[in-house]
Design a protein around this motif. Structure first.
Motif: not given
Length: 139
Positions: A13, A15, A18, A116-121, A123
């Motif tokens: 994933n 962002k 990244e 999305e940049n705020d994704y926290d799931g 990698q």
């Protein structure tokens, strides 16, 4: 050259913040997103690399520019902002984008997804399983 290679064991994933380093300059690899899928377009460096005609798409989501057949910088959204929803595309632009997506799917290796940049799931994720079609028994 058509790759049409198998997806890697795990997909990453990315962002937008990244992905942007994979532009052939900050990193020698060149990745590009089309309709939420990230492709390794390094073999197409003559097109997408620093001196290529489509270099502005390197390390970015190229969906809007491809849909509109425009390679202008204003087709790119800010990598610090949300991913472009593409909701305002006309039907013919959507069809054009689907044709481009098919081109990338068959020419380059799919290495991940744009999140999305705020994704926290996680990698890394497993590739989507392709359902095998089996013939139904004749009766």
């Amino acid at each position: 050259m058509f790759v049409n290679a198998e997806e890697p064991e795990q997909l990453r994933n990315f962002k937008p913040t990244e992905l942007k380093k994979f532009n052939g300059t900050d990193d020698p690899k060149i990745f590009m997103a089309v309709l939420g899928r990230v492709y390794d377009v390094t073999p197409g460096a003559a097109f997408y690399g620093p001196q290529g005609p489509y270099s502005n798409f390197a390390g970015r989501d190229a969906s809007r520019g491809l849909a509109k057949n425009s390679f202008n910088e204003d087709m790119l959204v800010d990598t610090d902002g949300p991913i472009d929803t593409l909701e305002d595309l006309a039907n013919d632009e959507k069809m054009t984008l689907m044709e481009w997506a098919s081109h990338f799917q068959f020419k380059y290796i799919h290495i991940g997804y744009l999140v999305e940049n705020d994704y926290d799931g996680p990698q890394y994720v497993a590739p989507e399983k392709k359902e095998e079609k089996t013939a139904s028994p004749k009766r």
